[in-house]
Design an enzyme around this catalytic site. Structure first.
Site, PDB file in Angstrom:
ATOM      1  N   PRO A   1       3.080   4.437  -0.975  1.00 45.80           N
ATOM      2  CA  PRO A   1       2.792   5.478   0.022  1.00 45.80           C
ATOM      3  C   PRO A   1       1.306   5.752   0.275  1.00 45.80           C
ATOM      4  CG  PRO A   1       3.420   6.477  -2.066  1.00 45.80           C
ATOM      5  CD  PRO A   1       3.535   4.995  -2.264  1.00 45.80           C
TER       6      PRO A   1
ATOM      7  N   ALA B   1       0.774  -1.251   0.000  1.00 45.87           N
ATOM      8  CA  ALA B   1       0.000   0.000   0.000  1.00 45.87           C
ATOM      9  C   ALA B   1       0.802   1.295   0.000  1.00 45.87           C
ATOM     10  CB  ALA B   1      -0.952   0.016   1.189  1.00 45.87           C
TER      11      ALA B   1
ATOM     12  N   CYS C   1       3.261  -1.678 -12.530  1.00 48.40           N
ATOM     13  CA  CYS C   1       3.526  -0.542 -13.421  1.00 48.40           C
ATOM     14  C   CYS C   1       4.625  -0.957 -14.391  1.00 48.40           C
ATOM     15  CB  CYS C   1       3.871   0.716 -12.627  1.00 48.40           C
ATOM     16  SG  CYS C   1       5.265   0.526 -11.529  1.00 48.40           S
TER      17      CYS C   1
ATOM     18  N   ASP D   1      -0.951  -4.352  -5.567  1.00 50.03           N
ATOM     19  CA  ASP D   1      -0.245  -3.429  -6.466  1.00 50.03           C
ATOM     20  C   ASP D   1       1.236  -3.783  -6.287  1.00 50.03           C
ATOM     21  OD1 ASP D   1      -0.070  -1.293  -8.241  1.00 50.03           O
ATOM     22  OD2 ASP D   1       0.221   0.168  -6.630  1.00 50.03           O
TER      23      ASP D   1
END
Ligand code: SAM
Length: 457
Positions: free
Chosen positions: A111, A109, A229, A176
Site C-alpha cells: 500500500p 509498492a 517479511c 519488497d
C-alpha cells in the site's frame, strides 16, 4: 498454533535452538509494536515518542489508537509503518548523500509504506516510480501517495516484465517481494493459515521471476534492495545467491549499530565483495520479521536506449495558464506545469522529463500533483492540491476546524457555514490541510472525495 514444519525450518536460519524457541513464543504472543513515520514536509518538529533507532522519522506509540479518527492520519502528516521496514531509510542514507537526484523504482509498492519513505529521503528533485501489479491495490497506493503530498512520485500499474522498456534507467530498485509472510505470523494470523512448504517454494520461484524481469532496468553501478517479511532461506539468502550466480552482482558496505539487535549475514559472490543481508527477528528487535539484502549491479557500460514511446501524454501550458496556477504554489519557480487532457498537473522541473518518459511507456495511474481545471482563468482546485506540502496557504481562505468538526468534514457531512468564508476554503485541523469546501451564501459544498470519506465511525 505455528505449523510444525515452519518450526522445523527455523533450524536452517542459523539461530541457535534457544533463540528459535524464543522466536516461536514471540510469534505466538500476538503483541505487536505500533510505529508511525512522520512526514517531515508536513511536520517540521519531531513529535514526542521513542524513536525507531534506524530511522530519523519513525517512532513508537505506546498503544494503537484509532488512526481513522485522527484527522492528521488523513492529512498525510504520518504513515503507519511497521518499524523493521523503516530500515530502508538507513540503507538509503548510507548509500546516497542527497546531493543528486535519483530515479527510483519501488516495484512491489502497495500500500505504499516504502514508496512514501523513498519519496521522503530521495528529495523532491528525484523521481520514485511506485508500481503495483494488482489494480485494486494500485488504486489504494495512489490514494496514499496523494495523501503524502510530495509530488515526486509516479504510480504505475504494470507487470514487472514491462520494465524491460526502461533499460538501465533506474539508480535504485526496491523489490519488497510478495512472500510467505512468516515474519507477519503474530500480526496477521491469516499468514499462518496460508503457510505451507509448497507455498514457500512457489513464492521463491515467483521472486526469482520478478528479480530477473526487473534486472535490466537497473543501471550498472545501481543498487537493488531485495526484501521479504519471511524467515526461510529459500526466499531469502538462496534467492540472493541465485541472483549472484546469474547476474553480475557485488556487495555494498552498510554499517549497523550492534545495539539495534539486527542479525547480519553475507551471501558470497564469485569474485566480488559478498552481499550483506540483514535479518530482523521480532524477539530481538522492536518490530516484525523482515529480511533484506543490498546488492550493487557490477559496473559496465550504461546504455541509454529507451524503447519508442507508446503515446504522448502531456501537453504544454500557456503563459496565461501558468500565471493562473502559480499563486497556489509556495515555490512555483521549481515547478513545471502540464496538461493531461483538461486537467493541469504540477511536477518538479528537474524531474519532469523523467516523468514524461515514464508516462509514455508505462500504465500511469497518477503522477506529480493534480492541480485542477481552469475556467475562464480561474482554478477549480482538485483534492491532491490541498494535500500538496508546498501549497501556498495565503492563496485561499483557511477554515481551521476543531477535531470533531474536522471528522465530520471527513465523513462528508455539512459544516456550519459561519466557520467558512464565502467561496473556496482550505479545511485544516491543527494546521494540517485536509481538503476543500466551498461556501455559497448559507450553504456549503463539502468537496472531500466521496471514495475517501470515513464511514460508520
Ligand atoms: N512495499 C509495500 C509496502 O511497504 O507498503 C508492501 C509490498 S507487499 C510485501 C508485496 C506486493 O507485491 C503486494 O502489493 C502484491 O500485490 C505485489 N505482488 C503480488 N504478486 C506480484 C508479482 N507477481 N509481481 C510483482 N508484485 C506482485
Amino acid at each position: 498454533m505455528l505449523p510444525a514444519s515452519f518450526v522445523e525450518s527455523l533450524s536452517d536460519t542459523g539461530l541457535d535452538s534457544a533463540s528459535q524457541q524464543t522466536l516461536c513464543q514471540t510469534l505466538g504472543q500476538g503483541e505487536t509494536p505500533v510505529s508511525i513515520r512522520f512526514n517531515p514536509y508536513k511536520l517540521q518538529d519531531r513529535p514526542e515518542g521513542e524513536p525507531v533507532p534506524w530511522s530519523r522519522y519513525g517512532f513508537y506509540l505506546n498503544e494503537r489508537p484509532s488512526f481513522t479518527l485522527d484527522p492528521w492520519f488523513h492529512a498525510g502528516v504520518y504513515y503507519v509503518q511497521e518499524a523493521s521496514s523503516m530500515f530502508l531509510e538507513h540503507i538509503c542514507r548510507s548509500l546516497f548523500d542527497g546531493g543528486r537526484s535519483l530515479r527510483i523504482l519501488d516495484l512491489c509498492a502497495a500500500p505504499g509504506g516504502k514508496s512514501t519513505l523513498l519519496a521522503t529521503v530521495a528529495g523532491l528533485e528525484s523521481i520514485v516510480v511506485a508500481n503495483e501489479v494488482i489494480r485494486s491495490r494500485a488504486l489504494t497506493l495512489a490514494d496514499n501517495i496523494r495523501k503524502w503530498g510530495l509530488g515526486n512520485v509516479a504510480v504505475t500499474n504494470n507487470d514487472p516484465s514491462h520494465f524491460g522498456a526502461l533499460e538501465h534507467w533506474f539508480d535504485l530498485i526496491t523489490v519488497d517481494a510478495p512472500c510467505s509472510g512468516e515474519g507477519m505470523f503474530r500480526k496477521n494470523p491469516e499468514a499462518t493459515a496460508q503457510w505451507s512448504p509448497q507455498a514457500v517454494e512457489l513464492c521463491a520461484a515467483r521472486q526469482r521471476r520478478i528479480l530477473s524481469d526487473v534486472w535490466e532496468a537497473l543501471r550498472p553501478g545501481g543498487i537493488l534492495v531485495y526484501s521479504t517479511c519471511t524467515f526461510n532461506r529459500k526466499e531469502n539468502e538462496e534467492n540472493v545467491a541465485w541472483l549472484a550466480e546469474n547476474y553480475d552482482c557485488e556487495g555494498v558496505k552498510i554499517e549497523t549499530d550492534p545495539t539495534w539487535g539486527i542479525v547480519r549475514g553475507e551471501v558470497p559472490t564469485e569474485d566480488a565483495d559478498p552481499i550483506p543481508v540483514f535479518r530482523f527477528y521480532p524477539h530481538a528487535v522492536r518490530g516484525e520479521g523482515f529480511f533484506c539484502a543490498v546488492i550493487r549491479k557490477a559496473g559496465g557500460r550504461i546504455r541509454n536506449r529507451l524503447s519508442k514511446p507508446r503515446r504522448t501524454i502531456f501537453a504544454e501550458t500557456t503563459r496565461q495558464e501558468q500565471a493562473s496556477v502559480k499563486p497556489w504554489f509556495g515555490q512555483p519557480e521549481w515547478m513545471h506545469f502540464a496538461h493531461i487532457g483538461d486537467q493541469l498537473y504540477g511536477y518538479y522541473e528537474q524531474a519532469y522529463s523523467s516523468m514524461r518518459e515514464i508516462a509514455e511507456r508505462l500504465s500511469v495511474l497518477y503522477s506529480g500533483i493534480l492541480i485542477g481545471q481552469l475556467y475562464h482563468g480561474k482554478l477549480k482546485p482538485e483534492h491532491p492540491l490541498a494535500l500538496f506540502h508546498d501549497l501556498d496557504r495565503t492563496a485561499i481562505p483557511m477554515a481551521e476546524l476543531d477535531k470533531e468538526t474536522a471528522l465530520n468534514y471527513l465523513r462528508k457531512q455539512d459544516i456550519p457555514v459561519e466557520l467558512l468564508t464565502e467561496g473556496m476554503n482550505l479545511v485544516c485541523c491543527e494546521g494540517a490541510p485536509l481538503g476543500w469546501i466551498k461556501r455559497i451564501g448559507n450553504r456549503s459544498n463539502n468537496l472531500y472525495p466521496k471514495e475517501l470519506r470515513i464511514q460508520n465511525l
